[in-house]
Motif scaffolding. Structure first.
Motif, PDB file in Angstrom:
ATOM      1  N   MET A 150       0.853  -1.189   0.000  1.00 48.75           N
ATOM      2  CA  MET A 150       0.000   0.000   0.000  1.00 48.75           C
ATOM      3  C   MET A 150       0.889   1.238   0.000  1.00 48.75           C
ATOM      4  O   MET A 150       1.787   1.360   0.833  1.00 48.75           O
ATOM      5  CB  MET A 150      -0.915  -0.025   1.225  1.00 48.75           C
ATOM      6  CG  MET A 150      -1.969   1.060   1.220  1.00 48.75           C
ATOM      7  SD  MET A 150      -3.103   0.926   2.625  1.00 48.75           S
ATOM      8  CE  MET A 150      -3.908  -0.627   2.257  1.00 48.75           C
ATOM      9  N   ASP A 151       0.640   2.183  -0.942  1.00 50.10           N
ATOM     10  CA  ASP A 151       1.553   3.328  -1.064  1.00 50.10           C
ATOM     11  C   ASP A 151       1.201   4.437  -0.077  1.00 50.10           C
ATOM     12  O   ASP A 151       0.117   4.493   0.489  1.00 50.10           O
ATOM     13  CB  ASP A 151       1.558   3.869  -2.490  1.00 50.10           C
ATOM     14  CG  ASP A 151       0.167   4.275  -2.954  1.00 50.10           C
ATOM     15  OD1 ASP A 151      -0.613   4.718  -2.105  1.00 50.10           O
ATOM     16  OD2 ASP A 151      -0.109   4.172  -4.146  1.00 50.10           O
ATOM     17  N   ARG A 152       2.192   5.325   0.102  1.00 47.65           N
ATOM     18  CA  ARG A 152       2.077   6.423   1.068  1.00 47.65           C
ATOM     19  C   ARG A 152       0.866   7.328   0.755  1.00 47.65           C
ATOM     20  O   ARG A 152       0.139   7.771   1.648  1.00 47.65           O
ATOM     21  CB  ARG A 152       3.367   7.241   1.043  1.00 47.65           C
ATOM     22  CG  ARG A 152       3.302   8.520   1.889  1.00 47.65           C
ATOM     23  CD  ARG A 152       4.331   9.506   1.386  1.00 47.65           C
ATOM     24  NE  ARG A 152       5.678   9.044   1.689  1.00 47.65           N
ATOM     25  CZ  ARG A 152       6.396   9.484   2.724  1.00 47.65           C
ATOM     26  NH1 ARG A 152       5.884  10.398   3.517  1.00 47.65           N
ATOM     27  NH2 ARG A 152       7.614   9.036   2.945  1.00 47.65           N
ATOM     28  N   LYS A 153       0.680   7.654  -0.545  1.00 52.74           N
ATOM     29  CA  LYS A 153      -0.376   8.576  -0.930  1.00 52.74           C
ATOM     30  C   LYS A 153      -1.742   8.069  -0.493  1.00 52.74           C
ATOM     31  O   LYS A 153      -2.548   8.813   0.078  1.00 52.74           O
ATOM     32  CB  LYS A 153      -0.349   8.781  -2.447  1.00 52.74           C
ATOM     33  CG  LYS A 153      -1.382   9.795  -2.937  1.00 52.74           C
ATOM     34  CD  LYS A 153      -1.264   9.976  -4.443  1.00 52.74           C
ATOM     35  CE  LYS A 153      -2.313  10.974  -4.941  1.00 52.74           C
ATOM     36  NZ  LYS A 153      -2.244  11.140  -6.411  1.00 52.74           N
ATOM     37  N   LYS A 154      -2.035   6.803  -0.735  1.00 53.05           N
ATOM     38  CA  LYS A 154      -3.322   6.225  -0.361  1.00 53.05           C
ATOM     39  C   LYS A 154      -3.506   6.269   1.152  1.00 53.05           C
ATOM     40  O   LYS A 154      -4.582   6.590   1.659  1.00 53.05           O
ATOM     41  CB  LYS A 154      -3.396   4.779  -0.869  1.00 53.05           C
ATOM     42  CG  LYS A 154      -4.671   4.033  -0.456  1.00 53.05           C
ATOM     43  CD  LYS A 154      -4.660   2.626  -1.011  1.00 53.05           C
ATOM     44  CE  LYS A 154      -5.875   1.828  -0.534  1.00 53.05           C
ATOM     45  NZ  LYS A 154      -7.125   2.388  -1.021  1.00 53.05           N
ATOM     46  N   GLN A 166      -1.159  -4.475   5.929  1.00 54.97           N
ATOM     47  CA  GLN A 166      -0.544  -3.683   4.861  1.00 54.97           C
ATOM     48  C   GLN A 166      -0.042  -2.331   5.385  1.00 54.97           C
ATOM     49  O   GLN A 166       1.064  -1.895   5.060  1.00 54.97           O
ATOM     50  CB  GLN A 166      -1.540  -3.471   3.733  1.00 54.97           C
ATOM     51  CG  GLN A 166      -1.899  -4.738   2.985  1.00 54.97           C
ATOM     52  CD  GLN A 166      -2.943  -4.490   1.908  1.00 54.97           C
ATOM     53  OE1 GLN A 166      -3.423  -3.377   1.740  1.00 54.97           O
ATOM     54  NE2 GLN A 166      -3.303  -5.536   1.168  1.00 54.97           N
ATOM     55  N   ALA A 183       3.775  -0.919   5.696  1.00 53.68           N
ATOM     56  CA  ALA A 183       4.167   0.363   5.105  1.00 53.68           C
ATOM     57  C   ALA A 183       4.846   1.253   6.126  1.00 53.68           C
ATOM     58  O   ALA A 183       5.832   1.940   5.821  1.00 53.68           O
ATOM     59  CB  ALA A 183       2.928   1.056   4.527  1.00 53.68           C
ATOM     60  N   ASN A 241       8.396   0.075   6.693  1.00 51.94           N
ATOM     61  CA  ASN A 241       9.309   0.225   5.559  1.00 51.94           C
ATOM     62  C   ASN A 241       9.485   1.681   5.108  1.00 51.94           C
ATOM     63  O   ASN A 241      10.341   1.960   4.273  1.00 51.94           O
ATOM     64  CB  ASN A 241       8.797  -0.604   4.366  1.00 51.94           C
ATOM     65  CG  ASN A 241       8.796  -2.089   4.672  1.00 51.94           C
ATOM     66  OD1 ASN A 241       9.652  -2.578   5.412  1.00 51.94           O
ATOM     67  ND2 ASN A 241       7.834  -2.812   4.115  1.00 51.94           N
ATOM     68  N   ASP A 242       8.683   2.570   5.622  1.00 54.20           N
ATOM     69  CA  ASP A 242       8.747   3.971   5.207  1.00 54.20           C
ATOM     70  C   ASP A 242       9.058   4.838   6.424  1.00 54.20           C
ATOM     71  O   ASP A 242       8.223   4.994   7.322  1.00 54.20           O
ATOM     72  CB  ASP A 242       7.396   4.389   4.582  1.00 54.20           C
ATOM     73  CG  ASP A 242       7.479   5.753   3.906  1.00 54.20           C
ATOM     74  OD1 ASP A 242       8.092   6.671   4.485  1.00 54.20           O
ATOM     75  OD2 ASP A 242       6.906   5.899   2.812  1.00 54.20           O
ATOM     76  N   LEU A 248       6.532   7.727   6.954  1.00 49.26           N
ATOM     77  CA  LEU A 248       5.268   7.292   7.534  1.00 49.26           C
ATOM     78  C   LEU A 248       5.425   6.937   9.003  1.00 49.26           C
ATOM     79  O   LEU A 248       4.567   7.235   9.844  1.00 49.26           O
ATOM     80  CB  LEU A 248       4.723   6.092   6.755  1.00 49.26           C
ATOM     81  CG  LEU A 248       3.968   6.370   5.459  1.00 49.26           C
ATOM     82  CD1 LEU A 248       3.532   5.070   4.818  1.00 49.26           C
ATOM     83  CD2 LEU A 248       2.766   7.259   5.712  1.00 49.26           C
TER      84      LEU A 248
END
Length: 250
Positions: A1-5, A27, A31, A34-35, A38
């Motif tokens: 799942m990407d940061r923007k979403k 998910q 994220a 790994n980020d 975030l």
């Protein structure tokens, strides 16, 4: 799942409030791990919740505090296990998160209500405008169909051949209504303008836009003829005689 979403859908807050499904929670958790950005934002969100809990905490009355100290000093009470402390802290955090969730829901409902109010206001304004247009159109139609109304056709000359405008004149009600849709469309820097000839003097009656079906113009007493000229956009204070395109005598 990407940061923007995650950021756009507020999944960090839902993750903290435990409002996600097991798959979504997994998910989002991956994220965050790994980020770094975030993860930092999630940690700041946790800190904000803790600050809210401290700011909204209620100090117990002094007498209750003193009585508890006396009871502890006069008995062999053992230190409370850390497990109980963790449980109490968890309950407090759960209460705080629930309050935050309820506050967000209330704000969302308030915004939705305000939006509905704005939409209602816009619809009411449109309805009022439609009603005004209906009344004006109805009045014009009554004037056109009245027994005292005289229809006059103004045929275009060589400047605008095969064109015409129809003027409906009611001397009793002192009203002039014109249908100019039979005239060709002009460039943006020009417009049609109608004049009444009274004893050789041309008096302005108003502009004639071709995109309207009926236009109410100024009634001029003792007019001998109606004349249409092509003028600069916005109209003129005197007629351009060389651009006279139609006229009719009364």
């Amino acid at each position: 799942m990407d940061r923007k979403k995650i950021l756009e859908e507020g999944l960090l807050e839902k993750y903290l409030l435990d409002e996600l499904s097991a798959e979504e929670r997994q998910q989002v958790g991956m994220a965050i791990d790994n980020d770094k950005g975030l993860k930092k934002q999630f940690e700041l969100l946790e800190e904000d919740f803790e600050k809210m809990a401290l700011e909204n905490a209620i100090d117990p009355p002094t007498r209750v505090k003193m009585r508890l100290i006396e009871q502890l000093q006069g008995s062999n009470v053992k230190t409370m296990p850390k497990t109980w402390l963790y449980a109490a802290a968890s309950l407090a955090l759960l209460f705080l998160l629930s309050s935050f969730w309820m506050f967000n829901r209330w704000k969302s409902a308030e915004l939705n209500f305000e939006s509905l109010q704005n939409q209602t206001t816009v619809l009411q304004e449109r309805l009022n405008a439609l009603e005004e247009n209906y009344l004006l159109t109805n009045q014009r139609l009554k004037t056109i169909n009245g027994p005292q109304t005289i229809p006059l056709i103004l045929h275009g000359n060589e400047l605008v051949p095969n064109s015409r405008a129809v003027a409906y004149v009611n001397h009793e009600n002192k009203m002039v209504v014109v249908n100019a849709q039979g005239l060709p469309e002009l460039p943006e820097n020009n417009t049609y303008q109608m004049w009444s000839d009274v004893d050789g003097e041309m008096i302005n009656m108003g502009l004639l836009p071709t995109d309207q079906e009926l236009i109410t113009l100024k009634y001029i007493d003792k007019a001998e003829s109606l004349n249409i000229t092509i003028e600069p956009a916005g109209g003129n204070d005197h007629p351009t005689v060389e651009k006279l395109i139609a006229y009719v005598t009364l």
